[in-house]
Design an enzyme around this catalytic site. Sequence first.
Site, mmCIF file in Angstrom:
data_model
loop_
_atom_site.group_PDB
_atom_site.id
_atom_site.type_symbol
_atom_site.label_atom_id
_atom_site.label_comp_id
_atom_site.label_asym_id
_atom_site.label_seq_id
_atom_site.Cartn_x
_atom_site.Cartn_y
_atom_site.Cartn_z
ATOM 1 N N ARG A 1 0.827 -1.217 0.000
ATOM 2 C CA ARG A 1 0.000 0.000 0.000
ATOM 3 C C ARG A 1 0.859 1.265 0.000
ATOM 4 N NH1 ARG A 1 -5.010 -1.855 3.936
ATOM 5 N NH2 ARG A 1 -6.432 -2.391 2.242
ATOM 6 N N LYS B 1 -14.541 -12.987 7.556
ATOM 7 C CA LYS B 1 -15.837 -12.462 8.001
ATOM 8 C C LYS B 1 -16.970 -12.717 7.006
ATOM 9 C CE LYS B 1 -13.359 -8.839 10.087
ATOM 10 N NZ LYS B 1 -12.770 -7.834 9.224
ATOM 11 N N GLY C 1 -6.453 -6.473 1.645
ATOM 12 C CA GLY C 1 -5.134 -6.300 2.263
ATOM 13 C C GLY C 1 -4.447 -7.625 2.531
ATOM 14 N N GLY D 1 -12.586 -3.974 1.652
ATOM 15 C CA GLY D 1 -13.980 -3.557 1.826
ATOM 16 C C GLY D 1 -14.439 -2.592 0.741
HETATM 17 P P1 ADP Z 1 -8.804 -9.593 2.979
HETATM 18 O O1 ADP Z 1 -8.003 -8.695 3.886
HETATM 19 O O2 ADP Z 1 -7.998 -10.104 1.839
HETATM 20 O O3 ADP Z 1 -10.088 -8.944 2.560
HETATM 21 P P2 ADP Z 1 -9.973 -10.970 5.223
HETATM 22 O O4 ADP Z 1 -9.511 -9.843 6.098
HETATM 23 O O5 ADP Z 1 -11.420 -11.151 5.030
HETATM 24 O O6 ADP Z 1 -9.211 -10.895 3.817
HETATM 25 O O7 ADP Z 1 -9.454 -12.354 5.832
HETATM 26 C C1 ADP Z 1 -8.089 -12.628 5.986
HETATM 27 C C2 ADP Z 1 -7.866 -13.569 7.123
HETATM 28 O O8 ADP Z 1 -8.709 -14.722 7.038
HETATM 29 C C3 ADP Z 1 -6.457 -14.101 7.162
HETATM 30 O O9 ADP Z 1 -5.760 -13.500 8.228
HETATM 31 C C4 ADP Z 1 -6.615 -15.618 7.310
HETATM 32 O O10 ADP Z 1 -5.753 -16.168 8.281
HETATM 33 C C5 ADP Z 1 -8.058 -15.731 7.742
HETATM 34 N N1 ADP Z 1 -8.631 -17.067 7.456
HETATM 35 C C6 ADP Z 1 -8.657 -17.710 6.274
HETATM 36 N N2 ADP Z 1 -9.201 -18.930 6.412
HETATM 37 C C7 ADP Z 1 -9.518 -19.084 7.711
HETATM 38 C C8 ADP Z 1 -10.081 -20.122 8.488
HETATM 39 N N3 ADP Z 1 -10.440 -21.273 7.937
HETATM 40 N N4 ADP Z 1 -10.255 -19.916 9.824
HETATM 41 C C9 ADP Z 1 -9.878 -18.752 10.372
HETATM 42 N N5 ADP Z 1 -9.338 -17.718 9.697
HETATM 43 C C10 ADP Z 1 -9.149 -17.877 8.386
HETATM 44 MG MG MG Z 2 -8.211 -8.185 5.992
#
Ligand code: ADP
Ligand code: MG
Length: 398
Positions: free
Chosen positions: A37, A202, A355, A379
């Site tokens: 970033r 989430k 991110g 988001g």
């Molecule tokens: P992004 O930042 O790419 O939008 P998110 O913030 O939604 O993604 O999610 C990222 C996190 O999700 C990572 O830190 C990863 O460890 C977690 N994650 C992925 N699969 C699982 C799982 N099965 N159980 C718990 N956490 C998970």
């Molecule tokens: Mg994230």
Amino acid sequence: MPIATLASLPDIAGKRVLLRSDLNVPIKDGNITDDGRIRASLPTINHLRALGAKVIVMAHFGRPKGVRVPEMSLEPVARRLGELLGANVAFISEYRGGKASDAIGKMQPGDVVLLENVRYEAAETSKVDEERLLFAQDLASLGDIYVSDGFGAVHRKHASVYDIATLLPHFAGFLISAEIEVLKRLTVNPVRPYGVVLGGSKVSDKLGVIKNLLDKVDLLAIGGGMVFTFLAAQGHEVGKSLLEADQLDEVRALITQAKEAGVTLLLPTDIVVAPAFAADSPATVVAAHEIPADQLGLDIGPVSGAAFAEAISGCKTLFWNGPMGVFEFDAFAAGTKAVAQALAELDGFTVVGGGDSAAAVRRLGFRDEEFGYISTGGGASLEYLEGKALPGITVLEQ
Ligand code: ADP
Ligand code: MG
């Protein structure tokens, strides 16, 4: 009014430009683990410097909720930004009520300063318009014009993202322009087949986007922590896995809606489980409908990884947000790697958003150039794809 871009800047030589960037990078033990970033913010900063502006950068870090949490200081970011620019970036920790006037008064054309985490001020994120506006007025008093380039935060109606643009002449930076262009390619007549892969942690955050995407995509693949709410909705046990029990009805409705819309909804058939959420917890692979009660799912299994890769290879446009597993632990990174590899090999337009997803592909050894575009927004991109108005963008149109 169309958004004014940097192409229509007036003469800004010697002028103070307030620039909102998104410098919210992952930091572990005081070290920046992925500076994507910060790098993405450089073209706009360098352009403004080259035009002789005095660049005052505003940014946030984490969610300190109006408290000066020392771990959420932007000071390490100022240092890294300075290294990448090859210039000194003065860090201003106090700027309310004219406290920064001296430091800013001494700036020379081409100089860059970074203000401390704007979210140390509760007013930055306040739901009360007047509170945000007061803070925005304080910020606006430090500059002559406003440039918005913090794409990762434009879905937030925050003082440094939204209100400040109502007070100063405003322009969109290069990053915002580039991100919007990519999102348009994903929403206006995307080349088909169009696939979306969603993961991460989430579910509730991403259900809205799933709903909105079902009439637009050909393939929707679900991995990551979201999987278990889908599996539970189909009546399976998910052990100690991440589960949003209050979303089960919503997810059942989505599964039906996908069927009716003729969208291929791909869910993992095998899961990597372990007894604890830890890097060294012993991993085993089980069928998705046979997750033991005392274990939790931390990645999609190898059969699913291959199936996801196969489905991705049939697409011409592919948007991916959210890791397939806990890629931060090596034992649970294979699913994310399989998907990243499939995107890298795809002969089509690929976008990685979020991110953690961006950090994941770099951590797994992929180069940025292997993807069509690595978005800085998580988001923000999702809300755009959902069809929502982004306050930090709409305000630039006024
Ligand atoms: P992004 O930042 O790419 O939008 P998110 O913030 O939604 O993604 O999610 C990222 C996190 O999700 C990572 O830190 C990863 O460890 C977690 N994650 C992925 N699969 C699982 C799982 N099965 N159980 C718990 N956490 C998970
Ligand atoms: Mg994230």
